[in-house]
Design a protein around this motif. Sequence first.
Motif, PDB file in Angstrom:
ATOM      1  N   CYS A  46       1.081  -1.175  -0.169  1.00  0.00           N
ATOM      2  CA  CYS A  46      -0.111   0.128  -0.024  1.00  0.00           C
ATOM      3  C   CYS A  46       0.790   1.380  -0.018  1.00  0.00           C
ATOM      4  O   CYS A  46       0.285   2.321  -0.547  1.00  0.00           O
ATOM      5  N   ALA A  69      -2.808   3.417   5.903  1.00  0.00           N
ATOM      6  CA  ALA A  69      -3.218   3.126   4.660  1.00  0.00           C
ATOM      7  C   ALA A  69      -4.892   3.567   4.430  1.00  0.00           C
ATOM      8  O   ALA A  69      -5.605   3.084   3.707  1.00  0.00           O
ATOM      9  N   THR A  70      -4.943   4.952   4.984  1.00  0.00           N
ATOM     10  CA  THR A  70      -6.466   5.448   4.697  1.00  0.00           C
ATOM     11  C   THR A  70      -6.151   6.947   4.344  1.00  0.00           C
ATOM     12  O   THR A  70      -4.856   7.574   4.674  1.00  0.00           O
ATOM     13  N   LEU A  81     -10.618   6.850   1.257  1.00  0.00           N
ATOM     14  CA  LEU A  81      -9.960   6.137   0.604  1.00  0.00           C
ATOM     15  C   LEU A  81      -9.414   4.961   1.817  1.00  0.00           C
ATOM     16  O   LEU A  81      -8.653   5.330   2.774  1.00  0.00           O
ATOM     17  N   ARG A  82      -9.377   3.431   1.288  1.00  0.00           N
ATOM     18  CA  ARG A  82      -8.728   2.606   2.357  1.00  0.00           C
ATOM     19  C   ARG A  82      -8.165   1.528   1.404  1.00  0.00           C
ATOM     20  O   ARG A  82      -8.771   0.925   0.587  1.00  0.00           O
ATOM     21  N   CYS A  83      -6.520   1.503   1.613  1.00  0.00           N
ATOM     22  CA  CYS A  83      -6.006   0.457   0.969  1.00  0.00           C
ATOM     23  C   CYS A  83      -6.037  -0.657   2.013  1.00  0.00           C
ATOM     24  O   CYS A  83      -5.737  -0.844   3.245  1.00  0.00           O
ATOM     25  N   THR A 115     -13.995  -0.159  -5.967  1.00  0.00           N
ATOM     26  CA  THR A 115     -13.062  -0.871  -5.525  1.00  0.00           C
ATOM     27  C   THR A 115     -12.095  -1.252  -6.698  1.00  0.00           C
ATOM     28  O   THR A 115     -12.847  -1.673  -7.790  1.00  0.00           O
ATOM     29  N   THR A 116     -10.766  -1.244  -6.408  1.00  0.00           N
ATOM     30  CA  THR A 116      -9.914  -1.421  -7.541  1.00  0.00           C
ATOM     31  C   THR A 116      -9.926  -2.954  -7.675  1.00  0.00           C
ATOM     32  O   THR A 116     -10.397  -3.729  -7.122  1.00  0.00           O
ATOM     33  N   THR A 123      -7.746  -1.425  -3.300  1.00  0.00           N
ATOM     34  CA  THR A 123      -8.233  -0.155  -2.661  1.00  0.00           C
ATOM     35  C   THR A 123      -9.647   0.237  -2.755  1.00  0.00           C
ATOM     36  O   THR A 123     -10.232  -0.011  -3.653  1.00  0.00           O
ATOM     37  N   GLU A 124     -10.214   0.834  -1.718  1.00  0.00           N
ATOM     38  CA  GLU A 124     -11.681   1.089  -1.560  1.00  0.00           C
ATOM     39  C   GLU A 124     -12.151   2.532  -1.384  1.00  0.00           C
ATOM     40  O   GLU A 124     -11.092   3.292  -0.775  1.00  0.00           O
ATOM     41  N   ALA A 145      -3.232   4.975  -7.824  1.00  0.00           N
ATOM     42  CA  ALA A 145      -3.762   3.521  -7.583  1.00  0.00           C
ATOM     43  C   ALA A 145      -3.084   2.620  -8.590  1.00  0.00           C
ATOM     44  O   ALA A 145      -2.640   1.252  -8.193  1.00  0.00           O
TER      45      ALA A 145
END
Length: 170
Positions: A46, A69-70, A81-83, A115-116, A123-124, A145
């Motif tokens: 991340c 990771a946010t 965003l959250r990874c 979401t990727t 990632t969301e 991303a």
Amino acid sequence: MQHFRFPAPARPLRILAAAAIAGVLLSACSPVVDVAPAKDAANAACAPMMVALPDAIGDAKLRKTNSQATAAWGEPSLLVLRCGVNVPGPTTDRCVSVNGVDWVIKEGDPVWTLTTFGREPATEILLDPNKISSATVLADLASSASKLPATRNCVGQADLQNAENLPPSP
């Protein structure tokens, strides 16, 4: 008339104390955003994406969050965003490709989840499309991303039909 002067070592301490007080006062103006970390937020993969995040998306400025990771933009937060979220598997949900990054879109009311797809960890992004354009968000986040390498791409109905019409491989 006598003037009192602080001894030389006291001046740097006064400056340091004034800077600390100013830092506390300024941080009170922009509270940290409370974001629950993803299950795999500690994944080192991340990191390249997180350091490449844009300082702004549209008019929304990047804010500090309280979890690894946010990220969040806007005040109040327009998107989060959250990874490190679960990697999506095959799905019939809509999938779009923006600047080489595939995203699975789940439309909620009012919050959408993007979401990727084909990148690990995934990632969301959570956003309300009535407050910020999903097209702007995905375009502005594509470069960041893409720091997570793609291992597969979205496949649509047309792709499946074309694959069925291909001759068998030798």
